[in-house]
Scaffold this active site. Structure first.
Site, PDB file in Angstrom:
ATOM      1  N   CYS A   1       0.830  -1.198   0.000  1.00 16.04           N
ATOM      2  CA  CYS A   1       0.000   0.000   0.000  1.00 16.04           C
ATOM      3  C   CYS A   1       0.870   1.257   0.000  1.00 16.04           C
ATOM      4  O   CYS A   1       0.645   2.184  -0.784  1.00 16.04           O
ATOM      5  CB  CYS A   1      -0.929  -0.010   1.214  1.00 16.04           C
ATOM      6  SG  CYS A   1      -2.194   1.295   1.195  1.00 16.04           S
ATOM      7  N   CYS A   2       1.883   1.284   0.857  1.00 17.72           N
ATOM      8  CA  CYS A   2       2.799   2.430   0.906  1.00 17.72           C
ATOM      9  C   CYS A   2       3.550   2.581  -0.409  1.00 17.72           C
ATOM     10  O   CYS A   2       3.770   3.700  -0.890  1.00 17.72           O
ATOM     11  CB  CYS A   2       3.796   2.266   2.048  1.00 17.72           C
ATOM     12  SG  CYS A   2       3.111   2.546   3.690  1.00 17.72           S
TER      13      CYS A   2
ATOM     14  N   CYS B   1       7.555   3.917   5.997  1.00 14.33           N
ATOM     15  CA  CYS B   1       6.794   3.737   4.756  1.00 14.33           C
ATOM     16  C   CYS B   1       7.708   3.397   3.597  1.00 14.33           C
ATOM     17  O   CYS B   1       7.261   2.888   2.567  1.00 14.33           O
ATOM     18  CB  CYS B   1       5.983   4.996   4.428  1.00 14.33           C
ATOM     19  SG  CYS B   1       7.004   6.449   4.090  1.00 14.33           S
TER      20      CYS B   1
END
Length: 305
Positions: free
Chosen positions: A190-191, A299
């Site tokens: 997702c990051c 992240c």
């Protein structure tokens, strides 16, 4: 052996029709170009022959300062120069570091911010040193409203309009594509999709960018130089607050009445996307509230891998 995409269609060339068979006269010549579907091996062969322009993750190999005009390449001489500059700036104030960065790299100097307290102090400094410096935020679609509101406060206070950089898909499109919120099952992916890919595009064409990391924030950041070559994004990375502490940051915020995210007063020392951020408990590391429940504290923007 050369790969041929267009070949003449030939069907059983040894066959000759008998006189009893009716042979229709085609309206067009029987011989037409036809496309042949390439095999995966042939596709790989052609890609290798053309020269790879993306890595295994689909990120352009020529990016950041390498894609700038003029390009800036990490030669041995240039890296040695950056090391000398970084060492000489170890005892400099953040303002002096930023002044050096502007003098050295503007107008190809930029800043990425998540509107954290560190980022807000750098914006405050740039407003005095070089307010024309382009500043951008990676708008993942998952940020807190309080974070987004800071963009307007920056504009009101400093006259600086922070640009939003967006992923290629909306949150709704992204979650439909992955069968639901990807942050629940694979936060690293997702990051990568909603931050790292976006930053690769945003950083393309610049020579240098400022980050707001501090060395005492985490093990990943402990050895960050003041000035260094960012291998991941392929441009010069400047960290004017590397030697500062959390106390230093908040002292300046208090002294100068710098705007900050009100969630910091509610137990959120580090703020990212809403779904992946929680308040920290007494005694926890200041980044413990990020991706709680996963073996993840970054992240990926400020890690070498």
């Amino acid at each position: 052996m050369p790969i041929r995409l267009n070949e003449t269609a030939v069907v059983n060339p040894t066959y000759v029709p008998s006189e009893s068979e009716s042979t229709p006269v085609p309206a067009e010549p029987a011989s037409k170009p036809s496309l042949r579907v390439l095999t995966p091996a042939e596709i790989a062969h052609n890609a290798a022959a053309a020269g790879p322009d993306v890595d295994a993750q689909g990120i352009p190999t020529k990016r950041g300062a390498l894609a700038a005009d003029p390009p800036l390449a990490p030669t041995d001489e240039f890296l040695a120069e950056l090391k000398r500059d970084s060492d000489s700036l170890e005892s400099a104030t953040p303002q002096e570091v930023l002044k050096w960065a502007v003098d050295r790299f503007a107008p190809k100097f930029t800043m990425a911010t998540a509107f954290g307290p560190e980022g807000m102090t750098i914006i405050h400094m740039l407003a005095e040193i070089a307010p024309e410096t382009p500043i951008f935020n990676l708008e993942t679609g998952y940020q807190f409203q309080e974070t987004l509101d800071l963009r307007e406060k920056v504009k009101e206070r400093y006259g600086i309009e922070v640009q939003y950089k967006y992923p290629s898909t909306t949150v709704e499109e992204f979650e439909t594509l992955h069968g639901g919120p990807l942050y629940k099952t694979d936060p690293n992916r997702c990051c990568f999709e909603r931050k790292l890919r976006v930053l690769h595009r945003a950083a393309s064409g610049w020579h240098a960018w400022a980050s707001a990391i501090r060395r005492d924030q985490s093990e990943d950041r402990a050895k960050a130089p003041i000035v260094g070559w960012d291998k991941k994004f392929q441009l010069v990375k400047i960290s004017p607050l590397a030697n500062w502490t959390k106390k230093d940051v908040w002292s300046l915020i208090s002294k100068e009445s710098i705007p900050y995210n009100p969630l910091h007063d509610q137990g959120y020392p580090s703020i990212g996307c809403q779904a992946c951020t929680r308040p920290v408990q007494l005694g926890e590391d200041e980044r413990a509230g990020r991706w709680s429940g996963f073996q993840k504290t970054e992240c990926g923007l400020h890690t070498s891998e």
